[in-house]
Write a protein that holds these residues in place. Structure first.
Motif, PDB file in Angstrom:
ATOM      1  N   ARG A 139       2.980  13.145  32.894  1.00  0.00           N
ATOM      2  CA  ARG A 139       2.696  12.057  33.835  1.00  0.00           C
ATOM      3  C   ARG A 139       1.237  12.049  34.256  1.00  0.00           C
ATOM      4  O   ARG A 139       0.633  10.995  34.474  1.00  0.00           O
ATOM      5  N   LEU A 140       0.640  13.234  34.364  1.00  0.00           N
ATOM      6  CA  LEU A 140      -0.778  13.340  34.714  1.00  0.00           C
ATOM      7  C   LEU A 140      -1.629  12.579  33.700  1.00  0.00           C
ATOM      8  O   LEU A 140      -2.602  11.909  34.061  1.00  0.00           O
ATOM      9  N   LEU A 148       1.598  14.212  22.229  1.00  0.00           N
ATOM     10  CA  LEU A 148       2.645  13.315  21.737  1.00  0.00           C
ATOM     11  C   LEU A 148       2.459  11.908  22.293  1.00  0.00           C
ATOM     12  O   LEU A 148       2.674  10.912  21.592  1.00  0.00           O
ATOM     13  N   SER A 149       2.034  11.801  23.547  1.00  0.00           N
ATOM     14  CA  SER A 149       1.752  10.502  24.144  1.00  0.00           C
ATOM     15  C   SER A 149       0.638   9.785  23.390  1.00  0.00           C
ATOM     16  O   SER A 149       0.705   8.575  23.134  1.00  0.00           O
ATOM     17  N   LEU A 150      -0.402  10.530  22.993  1.00  0.00           N
ATOM     18  CA  LEU A 150      -1.499   9.942  22.224  1.00  0.00           C
ATOM     19  C   LEU A 150      -1.019   9.471  20.851  1.00  0.00           C
ATOM     20  O   LEU A 150      -1.510   8.469  20.332  1.00  0.00           O
ATOM     21  N   GLY A 181      10.744   2.020  22.278  1.00  0.00           N
ATOM     22  CA  GLY A 181      10.648   1.043  23.349  1.00  0.00           C
ATOM     23  C   GLY A 181       9.896   1.523  24.572  1.00  0.00           C
ATOM     24  O   GLY A 181       9.910   0.860  25.608  1.00  0.00           O
ATOM     25  N   VAL A 182       9.216   2.659  24.482  1.00  0.00           N
ATOM     26  CA  VAL A 182       8.506   3.202  25.634  1.00  0.00           C
ATOM     27  C   VAL A 182       7.211   2.426  25.857  1.00  0.00           C
ATOM     28  O   VAL A 182       6.448   2.190  24.920  1.00  0.00           O
ATOM     29  N   ARG A 183       6.966   2.031  27.071  1.00  0.00           N
ATOM     30  CA  ARG A 183       5.708   1.384  27.401  1.00  0.00           C
ATOM     31  C   ARG A 183       4.570   2.385  27.274  1.00  0.00           C
ATOM     32  O   ARG A 183       4.724   3.564  27.578  1.00  0.00           O
ATOM     33  N   SER A 238       4.187   6.556  28.264  1.00  0.00           N
ATOM     34  CA  SER A 238       4.386   7.380  27.071  1.00  0.00           C
ATOM     35  C   SER A 238       4.245   8.857  27.383  1.00  0.00           C
ATOM     36  O   SER A 238       4.961   9.698  26.826  1.00  0.00           O
ATOM     37  N   GLY A 239       3.316   9.214  28.286  1.00  0.00           N
ATOM     38  CA  GLY A 239       3.171  10.619  28.663  1.00  0.00           C
ATOM     39  C   GLY A 239       4.409  11.130  29.370  1.00  0.00           C
ATOM     40  O   GLY A 239       4.863  12.251  29.120  1.00  0.00           O
ATOM     41  N   LEU A 240       4.959  10.313  30.260  1.00  0.00           N
ATOM     42  CA  LEU A 240       6.181  10.694  30.971  1.00  0.00           C
ATOM     43  C   LEU A 240       7.333  10.877  29.993  1.00  0.00           C
ATOM     44  O   LEU A 240       8.059  11.881  30.056  1.00  0.00           O
TER      45      LEU A 240
END
Length: 507
Positions: A80-81, A133-135, A398-400, A404-406
């Motif tokens: 989340r950070l 992973l978010s990146l 479907g993740v915004r 994506s980090g969350l």
């Protein structure tokens, strides 16, 4: 150094994709590799560390536990950070912390110093893993490209986990335990340089730059206590008042977190995210996959060394079978997800894990690594790669971009807690069954131990079948989601991608 690659969105035109996105994946995957590697490479070095730094028998396990506790407890917060402060920035901070902590761990002058540096290393890893992973999610468009990237990601995880078992012995024997930490330093420095060249900042400026401190504290402490309680059960027992006190404290903190979040102006975890059946189902499958892989590997390690008398190097070489087959399963899985959807891939993966565990449960006192382990690992490894990729794609579909980090933090948290839970459950089952048989004095110790391992692996079969049921009942048949018209608008301002949306994740 050229123009850095920009963060992309799922709606971006695939035809306009910068081919350097695969270089980005290589950098992020390398960081993920050393995080996973560090979770297992220390196992082989523990005896040497204990002697040289003066750990007691009771305290040496903290070399492993502190990393696991910090890593598992901070994954959600780290992910989340990144959403709030920028993924590139937070990823590089986590990588720098992990690299510095690795250097200090190798230089540790006392048991207390090493424990402290392992805490810092776990914190850096907890920031790196979900942010990387978010990146990946914001760099690759949802669809075949992202599925292929996540297939590679799953393969990297499989290689990293077993490479630690394979490399730990030779490095410790020939260079010393310090080098299992020192080896991270040049890799980390090189990755930091490459990050500056390849990554652009990716964040959502519309999100408030305030932190849900109460939510962060309660959920982090709840997760730390949960992982701690699970990790300690083999020593304290599941019925111990101490065990249940820890679990009760974790549950109370989690309940407080669930009360805090709906009332927070900027919640750490918007609870609406759990309305997505695919996110919930994918994470349940990841939890079960983590349970089976960590628990089964632990049981096989004990069987190979205590019953068969195999060396750590011999067992590490046998684990290469699991590595290769998990990579095969990951690549095959991402291909099938693109064609058929993630439900059949996750379900088939869990079925193969159950079948592999059933084969492995036929361990024999007078057996051998090839005869009793090889075939089971072929099946188990293939299933692990497929289940991981299918479940992860489902959990992240479907993740915004701004969440994506969350979502990545949630996925990593479920898998990590699953690993700790599987290790605790299977080791407890094996120990209890062995003690029960020895109490009857009807069998010799090696036979009792082997039957205990058989019972534990039978439990792994049951866990995998539960994962199969979750995959079939909770995961939809679609491999990707399409946003409704007008659901999301996007503008670019410098290096930052902005969003204006009220869409909730998945459906």
């Amino acid at each position: 150094m050229g123009n850095p690659i920009s963060a992309r969105t799922p709606e971006a035109d695939p035809a306009a994709a910068d081919p350097r996105r695969w270089l980005v994946l290589a950098v992020l995957g390398s960081a993920f590799f050393i995080v996973i590697l560090d979770g297992t490479i220390v196992y082989v070095a523990v005896p040497q560390i204990q002697v040289e730094l003066g750990f007691t028998e009771a305290s040496v396990q903290w070399v492993l536990s502190t990393y696991l506790l910090t890593f598992g407890g901070l994954l959600l917060f780290g992910g989340r950070l990144a959403d709030l402060l920028g993924r590139r920035r937070i990823f590089m901070i986590g990588l720098a912390l992990f690299t510095a902590a690795s250097l200090l761990s190798g230089l540790a002058w006392s048991a207390e110093a090493l424990i402290a540096f392992r805490v810092a290393q776990g914190a850096g890893a907890a920031v790196m893993a979900p942010t990387a992973l978010s990146l990946v999610l914001v760099t690759f468009a949802e669809g075949p490209d992202r599925n292929r990237a996540l297939g590679i990601w799953g393969g990297i995880g499989g290689v990293g986990g077993t490479a630690g078992l394979l490399l730990g012995g030779p490095i410790t024997a020939h260079l010393g335990w310090e080098w299992i930490f020192f080896m991270n330093v040049p890799i980390g420095i090189a990755l930091l340089v490459l990050c500056r060249a390849l990554l652009r900042e990716s964040r959502n400026p519309s999100l408030p730059r305030t932190f849900d401190v109460a939510g962060a504290v309660t959920v982090t402490m709840a997760l730390v206590l949960l992982v701690y309680g699970i990790s300690e059960t083999p020593a304290t027992g599941w019925a111990s008042p101490r065990t249940w006190a820890v679990f009760a404290a974790s549950a109370a903190l989690m309940a407080a977190f669930l009360v805090i979040e709906p009332r927070s102006s900027a919640p750490l975890v918007p609870l609406r995210i759990f309305r997505s059946r695919r996110l919930v189902g994918g994470n349940i499958v990841l939890l079960v996959a983590g349970m089976t892989v960590d628990g089964v590997l632990f049981i096989l390690t004990l069987y190979a060394q205590r019953v068969l008398g195999a060396s750590a190097e011999q067992f590490g070489l046998m684990m290469a079978v699991l590595t290769v087959m998990s990579v095969v399963g990951s690549f095959a899985g991402q291909f099938v997800v693109t064609k058929r959807g993630f439900r059949p891939v996750a379900a088939a993966g869990m079925a193969l894990i159950a079948a592999g565990s059933l084969v492995l449960a036929q361990l024999a006192v007078d057996g051998g690594l090839f005869r009793n382990v090889f075939l089971g690992l072929l099946v188990f490894g293939t299933g692990l790669g497929a289940a991981f990729v299918g479940a992860q794609i489902a959990a992240l579909s479907g993740v915004r971009d701004e969440e994506s980090g969350l979502a990545a933090g949630i996925a990593d948290t479920f898998f990590t807690i699953g690993g700790a839970l599987g290790l605790a459950v299977l080791s407890t089952v094996a120990a209890s069954r062995t003690a029960e048989l020895l109490g009857t004095r009807a069998v010799d110790p090696l036979t009792a131990m082997t039957q205990g391992f058989q019972s534990a692996l039978s439990v792994a079969v049951g866990c995998a079948l539960l994962g199969l049921l979750a995959a079939l009942s909770l995961l939809g048949s679609q491999s990707r989601t399409k946003p409704a018209s007008g659901e999301m608008t996007r503008t670019r301002r410098g290096h930052v991608t902005e969003y204006n949306t009220s869409r909730s994740i998945g459906r």
